[in-house]
Design a protein around this motif. Sequence first.
Motif, short mmCIF file in Angstrom:
data_model
loop_
_atom_site.label_atom_id
_atom_site.label_comp_id
_atom_site.label_asym_id
_atom_site.label_seq_id
_atom_site.Cartn_x
_atom_site.Cartn_y
_atom_site.Cartn_z
N GLY A 44 0.77 -1.02 -0.20
CA GLY A 44 -0.01 -0.57 0.40
C GLY A 44 0.49 1.28 0.12
O GLY A 44 0.06 2.13 0.07
N ALA A 45 1.63 1.39 -0.73
CA ALA A 45 2.92 2.15 -0.87
C ALA A 45 2.72 3.61 -1.70
O ALA A 45 2.00 3.01 -2.78
N PRO A 46 1.95 4.81 -1.12
CA PRO A 46 1.94 5.53 -2.47
C PRO A 46 2.47 5.83 -3.27
O PRO A 46 2.16 6.36 -4.78
N TRP A 47 4.10 5.79 -3.26
CA TRP A 47 5.00 5.86 -4.32
C TRP A 47 6.13 5.43 -3.57
O TRP A 47 6.02 4.95 -2.51
N VAL A 48 6.71 4.97 -5.45
CA VAL A 48 8.32 4.32 -4.34
C VAL A 48 9.23 5.00 -5.52
O VAL A 48 8.91 5.05 -6.93
N LYS A 49 10.20 4.54 -5.22
CA LYS A 49 11.64 4.85 -5.78
C LYS A 49 12.46 4.09 -5.44
O LYS A 49 13.11 3.81 -4.49
N ILE A 50 13.03 3.37 -6.80
CA ILE A 50 14.12 2.44 -6.86
C ILE A 50 15.71 2.56 -7.67
O ILE A 50 15.08 2.71 -8.32
N SER A 51 16.30 2.02 -6.72
CA SER A 51 17.33 2.03 -7.73
C SER A 51 18.22 0.64 -7.57
O SER A 51 18.32 0.38 -6.28
N ILE A 52 18.86 0.15 -8.10
CA ILE A 52 19.35 -1.28 -8.43
C ILE A 52 21.03 -1.22 -9.13
O ILE A 52 21.24 -0.49 -10.80
N VAL A 101 27.32 2.07 -12.59
CA VAL A 101 25.79 1.46 -13.18
C VAL A 101 24.49 1.79 -12.71
O VAL A 101 24.87 0.26 -11.68
N ARG A 102 23.94 2.13 -12.38
CA ARG A 102 22.65 2.03 -11.45
C ARG A 102 21.38 1.91 -12.87
O ARG A 102 20.90 3.17 -13.47
N VAL A 103 20.04 1.14 -12.15
CA VAL A 103 18.62 1.61 -13.33
C VAL A 103 17.60 2.28 -12.43
O VAL A 103 17.43 1.56 -10.81
N PRO A 104 17.55 3.73 -12.14
CA PRO A 104 16.43 4.47 -11.45
C PRO A 104 14.67 3.66 -12.08
O PRO A 104 14.99 3.94 -13.09
#
Length: 142
Positions: free
Chosen positions: A87-95, A104-107
Amino acid sequence: MDFIFIDDMRVEAHVGIFEREKAAPQTLEISLTFGVPDEAAQDDDIDKTIRYDAVIDRIRAELALRHFNLLETLGEYVISMLLNEFGAPWVKISIAKMGIMKGVRVPIFARALSTTPVGCLSTIWKVLSSTTLMLVTKPIRT
């Protein structure tokens, strides 16, 4: 809105298109930021927030079971889990794949347009750019 950071979490995952990547898991570094309900802090109630220990356990368990060709797909999967299950209203991820290419990351960023989609038949990921996603709701046609 309050939010939680999970920075530099190391996980083992099967990800990649090359045979060597399919043969054995590799270490990923995942950083997450996601929104949580304000009521949790206001009421000092653990049951009104998203438990980061549960998020970490769920991510590790899922990534141990699945193979992803692309980091982008893995990222979308984790985002979908946080939006839909937690139920998160928004998410930011970096891998990042550790030991492959330094720096090198994928945001990816996604948000729910409505936290309580009333009258929705389904949800659709709308790709805004190669690294930005938005959750869009599709209304029921009656």
